[in-house]
Design an enzyme around this catalytic site. Structure first.
Site, short mmCIF file in Angstrom:
data_model
loop_
_atom_site.label_atom_id
_atom_site.label_comp_id
_atom_site.label_asym_id
_atom_site.label_seq_id
_atom_site.Cartn_x
_atom_site.Cartn_y
_atom_site.Cartn_z
N ILE A 186 0.87 -1.17 0.00
CA ILE A 186 0.00 0.00 0.00
C ILE A 186 0.91 1.22 0.00
O ILE A 186 1.82 1.33 0.81
CB ILE A 186 -0.96 -0.01 1.21
N SER A 187 0.70 2.11 -0.92
CA SER A 187 1.58 3.27 -1.09
C SER A 187 1.59 4.15 0.14
O SER A 187 0.59 4.24 0.87
CB SER A 187 1.12 4.11 -2.29
#
Length: 224
Positions: A62-63
């Site tokens: 997840i960025s």
């Protein structure tokens, strides 16, 4: 506990996003609203609002919040638009985009992850997000054209098939380069021409598929 999470989100906005040039008020509001802790594994929830990418299942990430906000800002989004995201991951970025545009189509190559993400987004009340299972490296022609395309995964080049799915005037933001280092760029379609803007140096996980890499090269990454 909800107040604690809300305070952490607001601190993230004030300490991580505003000082680094995220100024679009709609994006700041979306980032302060979307519960990132519900998009990460339970064991990592305490780190959900830290300035870092976090691991998911199946080798995905997840960025970091800043990257999500930066890509949203560079896409120059308007409320009436339709956006394609390539690489749904846990659905966090799609949820942020969904607060900014009319409809989000997000495509994920891992079937199990796509199914989990679809359920998560539905349970959180996001009715304007369509989760698709498939190879997103060539886009998703079924729902094209799009006003914006977000590619939170590194690719050595962009397939013409993908570019053709943009509206005239549409924008695409993607990290372009080799497996280790890329430049985040924006392409804006102007008829048959393209205006390119270089945003920053980045390092993302690779885009796997017919329009990216066939197999995942070794890399360390900050993207989803």
């Amino acid at each position: 506990m909800s107040d604690v999470w809300q305070q952490q989100r607001q601190r993230m906005v004030d300490e991580q996003l505003r000082p680094r040039g995220i100024h679009d008020q709609r994006i700041l509001a979306a980032m302060a609203n979307v519960p990132r802790h519900l998009f990460v594994p339970e064991a990592l929830q305490a780190q959900a609002y830290s300035d870092q990418a976090l691991p998911l299942t199946l080798g995905q990430t997840i960025s970091q919040p800043y990257i999500v906000a930066l890509m949203a800002q560079e896409l120059l989004l308007n409320p009436h638009e339709q956006l394609l995201e390539i690489g749904a991951g846990s659905g966090y970025a799609a949820a942020v985009f969904a607060e900014l545009v009319r409809k989000v189509v997000t495509i994920e190559r891992h079937q199990a992850l796509a199914q989990q993400t679809q359920v998560r987004l539905r349970n959180l009340g996001y009715v304007n997000i369509e989760v698709v299972w498939g190879d997103g490296s060539l886009g998703y022609p079924t729902a094209a054209p799009y006003h914006a395309i977000s590619i939170p995964a590194a690719t050595p080049q962009l397939a013409q098939t993908l570019l053709s799915q943009l509206h005239d005037g549409g924008r695409l933001v993607a990290p372009i380069g080799d497996a280790q280092d890329q430049q985040l760029i924006r392409l804006q379609r102007q008829g048959q021409n393209w205006q390119k803007t270089t945003i920053s140096n980045v390092r993302f996980v690779p885009l796997i598929g017919a329009g990216g890499w066939e197999h995942a090269p070794e890399t360390t990454a900050e993207g989803e």
